[in-house]
Write a protein that holds these residues in place. Structure first.
Motif, PDB file in Angstrom:
ATOM      1  N   ALA A  79       9.263  -1.355 -10.279  1.00  0.00           N
ATOM      2  CA  ALA A  79       7.990  -1.079  -9.620  1.00  0.00           C
ATOM      3  C   ALA A  79       7.023  -0.409 -10.582  1.00  0.00           C
ATOM      4  O   ALA A  79       5.830  -0.718 -10.613  1.00  0.00           O
ATOM      5  CB  ALA A  79       8.217  -0.200  -8.392  1.00  0.00           C
ATOM      6  N   GLU A  80       7.569   0.498 -11.407  1.00  0.00           N
ATOM      7  CA  GLU A  80       6.728   1.221 -12.348  1.00  0.00           C
ATOM      8  C   GLU A  80       6.139   0.283 -13.399  1.00  0.00           C
ATOM      9  O   GLU A  80       4.941   0.337 -13.706  1.00  0.00           O
ATOM     10  CB  GLU A  80       7.583   2.289 -13.022  1.00  0.00           C
ATOM     11  CG  GLU A  80       6.817   3.558 -13.305  1.00  0.00           C
ATOM     12  CD  GLU A  80       7.766   4.612 -13.807  1.00  0.00           C
ATOM     13  OE1 GLU A  80       8.626   5.057 -13.014  1.00  0.00           O
ATOM     14  OE2 GLU A  80       7.662   4.964 -14.993  1.00  0.00           O
ATOM     15  N   ARG A 131       5.794  -2.979 -13.110  1.00  0.00           N
ATOM     16  CA  ARG A 131       4.871  -3.836 -12.367  1.00  0.00           C
ATOM     17  C   ARG A 131       3.514  -3.176 -12.224  1.00  0.00           C
ATOM     18  O   ARG A 131       2.474  -3.795 -12.375  1.00  0.00           O
ATOM     19  CB  ARG A 131       5.431  -4.030 -10.958  1.00  0.00           C
ATOM     20  CG  ARG A 131       5.969  -5.389 -10.729  1.00  0.00           C
ATOM     21  CD  ARG A 131       6.409  -5.708  -9.344  1.00  0.00           C
ATOM     22  NE  ARG A 131       6.687  -4.710  -8.360  1.00  0.00           N
ATOM     23  CZ  ARG A 131       7.903  -4.404  -7.932  1.00  0.00           C
ATOM     24  NH1 ARG A 131       8.959  -4.984  -8.449  1.00  0.00           N
ATOM     25  NH2 ARG A 131       8.068  -3.499  -6.987  1.00  0.00           N
ATOM     26  N   ASN A 132       3.595  -1.912 -11.935  1.00  0.00           N
ATOM     27  CA  ASN A 132       2.367  -1.175 -11.661  1.00  0.00           C
ATOM     28  C   ASN A 132       1.523  -0.945 -12.908  1.00  0.00           C
ATOM     29  O   ASN A 132       0.304  -1.052 -12.878  1.00  0.00           O
ATOM     30  CB  ASN A 132       2.723   0.165 -10.998  1.00  0.00           C
ATOM     31  CG  ASN A 132       1.498   0.925 -10.555  1.00  0.00           C
ATOM     32  OD1 ASN A 132       1.218   2.011 -11.027  1.00  0.00           O
ATOM     33  ND2 ASN A 132       0.752   0.326  -9.642  1.00  0.00           N
TER      34      ASN A 132
END
Lengths: 446, 226
Positions: free
Chosen positions: B80-81, B83-84
């Motif tokens: 997620a990190e 991706r972000n």
């Protein structure tokens, strides 16, 4: 994730589904309003009970009672003089934590004014009686030590008594009048305040408002109030004279060597100054009385403790049963929220997928859903508090003779706390399910 | 050091008793500033490859490094990190949040990056203007045309200044003229130095790229410059 964003998203979601959200709030509204109402009712009862306890002397009040002597001691019975003034002097002299001692002698007498007469129990008392029985004056003064020392013909009347003897006079005009007790004249030096329970006071106010004021007559209210036990009856019917006067007028002459000290008292009570040393004080009183009663165990100390404990127990039982109803409503309300949140996340799988795709972590989604469910619960809670306040008003109108319900700040805090708790508990499962969604699957979800 | 490096990456799914090998040993390097197109028929494994490259999933085996992060077996939070912060993703179906306006849609990645609200809004508006939506800041996706929606999506993909921009059939839902404009935006971004990777089955889209990888049955079949 930012808390405010979560909150905003949650509120938008709630606003977007108003009817659904309202339905899911209903359980919380019912739970919180019943919680508020229950707490207000018990707070009202508690306050009423406490005021009453205060007025009848509170925990500090202890009375010395006669006790059946045991068979083993029966031969020594005559050794004990029983409860006499000597006891009162002994307690006063040897127990520093007793602030006031009130010995009493009673005798029936014909109490008469120019307007009315009736047979009444007249009581001879010390000035201490004023404090021990928690009297308050409506007019005039109470009996003084001088009255006792000089055995004056002074009398203090209870409110009910005074109003019957002089139906057309106010207490302040009754002071100075002469009343006869068995034909012996006594000057009324004071009239006591009218003692009544909260509900009687309000009942009277209601009757007065309706123009059916019986306040003047001093007669006990009829109708709804009739037949009820009035704990203040005895106080309102008081006819109090100095103890010494009582002895000389009514009690002496029965035995040749009678003195005011040797005549048996009808009641003996005292007031404990500092409740922190309650037990120790009672022990000291017992030791003093053991001496004056020459070791004969013919008395008992009766405290209000047990009685108070029973009252406390019944109050907490009321609170518990009300709390249980509220708790059940809250659980049901919580289940409702869980249900709605599950439906809501199924509807929003794609949204959750998008949020995950742009970098939301599982915990961001978790808190988003949780905050949403807590918001529903808190809004429900706030509505519930308002509804509860309304309910209390309604109860006040429908059943005015009860103890007035009292909405406390504590109950509001507790209700909000329970609503938040219900929101958290009911939101956890849906939030976990949402947080565990797989981003690819969620994005493909139609 | 390559921006993306895949070494013998495999991905298989279990459907009932059957094991489906979506990717069967893919090795691939993408350098900074490239404009790459991945093409292949449906079922070829190109979507699976895209999901791996977009950090939406981890490989079953093999090494995968993206922007210096070893993601061979990364946790969901680590993915997620990345991706972000490192990746911008543009989808065929736009995937905008219908209840949020243009600015709020664009600022969404910044929300999860923990950027303070004022800064977030400023950057989102800046990006919105850059993708040509300066007049449409307060509109919701339902009030926008398909091309405008895809611009919002591109804006959202760019707002966190990622190193790679992925497009999964970004012109698939658009008419050819609008699609042309969107493609031109990707080219322009590439000219400005952004690494762009497009997944498509449309040869015309692939034609604008600088390198094409053709994938079939989970393997790279062909690699050519259009």
């Amino acid at each position: 994730m930012n808390f405010l964003i979560c909150l905003e998203t949650g509120l938008r979601e709630i606003a977007a589904h108003k009817f659904r959200s309202a339905l899911s709030m209903l359980g919380i509204v019912l739970g919180v309003s019943s919680l508020i109402a229950t707490m207000a009712l018990t707070a009202g009862i508690e306050k009423g009970t406490r005021t009453f306890m205060q007025q009848i002397g509170g925990l500090e009040f202890v009375s010395v009672q006669n006790k059946e002597i045991s068979n083993a001691m029966i031969d020594f019975w005559n050794l004990s003089p029983g409860r006499t003034l000597t006891d009162a002097y002994a307690i006063r002299a040897s127990v520093p934590n007793v602030s006031h001692v009130s010995p009493e002698m009673s005798h029936g007498a014909l109490v008469a004014s120019p307007y009315s007469s009736e047979r009444k129990g007249v009581r001879g008392v010390w000035p201490d009686h004023y404090v021990v029985a928690r009297h308050e004056m409506a007019a005039g003064r109470f009996l003084t030590q001088l009255d006792v020392d000089q055995a004056t013909h002074a009398v203090v009347l209870g409110d009910g008594m005074a109003r019957r003897l002089w139906p057309n006079l106010e207490p302040k005009d009754i002071v100075g009048r002469v009343v006869t007790l068995n034909q012996s004249p006594f000057v009324v030096v004071g009239v006591l305040k009218r003692y009544e329970r909260e509900q009687d006071k309000r009942m009277r106010a209601i009757l007065a408002a309706q123009g059916k004021d019986r306040a003047r007559s001093g007669a006990p209210a009829r109708g709804r109030m009739a037949g009820r036990w009035d704990p203040f009856r005895q106080k309102n019917e008081s006819v109090l004279i100095p103890l010494t006067t009582m002895f000389h007028e009514f009690k002496s002459g029965q035995f040749p060597d009678d003195s005011v000290e040797s005549v048996r008292l009808d009641t003996l009570s005292f007031r404990v100054a500092n409740l922190d040393y309650f037990r120790e004080t009672l022990d000291q009183v017992r030791r003093a009385l053991d001496v004056t009663h020459r070791g004969v165990d013919d008395y008992d100390l009766e405290t209000r403790e047990e009685w108070f404990d029973r009252m406390e127990a019944s109050i907490s039982a009321t609170r518990l049963s009300g709390g249980l109803i509220a708790a059940i409503s809250l659980v049901v309300g919580g289940i409702g929220i869980t249900n709605i949140m599950l439906a809501s996340i199924t509807e929003r799988v794609r949204e959750i997928g998008i949020r995950l795709a742009v970098g939301a972590k599982g915990r961001d989604i978790f808190f988003q859903i949780l905050i949403e469910s807590v918001s529903i619960a808190v809004i429900g809670g706030v509505i519930g508090i308002a509804a509860g306040a309304g309910l209390i008003q309604l109860l006040g109108v429908v059943a005015p003779s009860e103890n007035p319900p009292l909405m406390t700040f504590d109950s509001v805090i507790i209700s909000v706390a329970f609503a938040v708790l219900a929101g958290i508990v009911s939101g956890i499962y849906p939030a976990l399910r949402a947080a565990r969604l797989d981003p690819i699957g969620a994005l493909r979800y139609e | 050091m390559s921006l993306v490096s895949l070494e013998d990456v495999r991905k298989s799914y279990r459907v009932g008793d059957q094991e489906i090998r979506a990717l069967d040993g893919v090795s691939l390097r993408i350098e900074e500033g490239e404009f790459l197109a991945i093409i292949g028929p449906s079922g070829s494994g190109k979507s699976t490859l895209m999901h791996l490259l977009g950090c939406l999933d981890t490989p079953t085996s093999g090494r995968m490094e993206i922007c210096g992060h070893d993601l061979s077996s990364a946790s969901a939070d680590k993915l997620a990190e990345v991706r972000n912060r490192e990746i911008g993703f543009v989808f065929q179906a736009f995937n905008l949040l219908p209840k949020l306006d243009v600015v709020r849609n664009i600022e969404l990645p910044l929300v999860y990056a923990g950027v303070p609200p004022a800064e977030r809004r400023r950057r989102a508006i800046e990006v919105a203007k850059a993708v040509g939506l300066g007049e449409r800041l307060g509109n919701r996706p339902t009030q926008l045309s398909g091309g405008q929606c895809q611009r919002v999506a591109i804006g959202r993909a760019l707002v966190n200044r990622p190193r790679i921009l992925f497009g999964d059939e970004p012109t698939g839902n658009l008419d050819s003229a609008t699609g042309e404009m969107i493609l031109e935006m990707f080219r322009q971004l590439n000219r400005e130095g952004k690494t762009v990777v497009l997944v498509t089955h449309d040869p015309d889209v692939a034609a604008v790229s600088k390198r094409v990888i053709e994938i079939k049955d989970g393997r790279i079949r062909r690699e050519y410059v259009p």
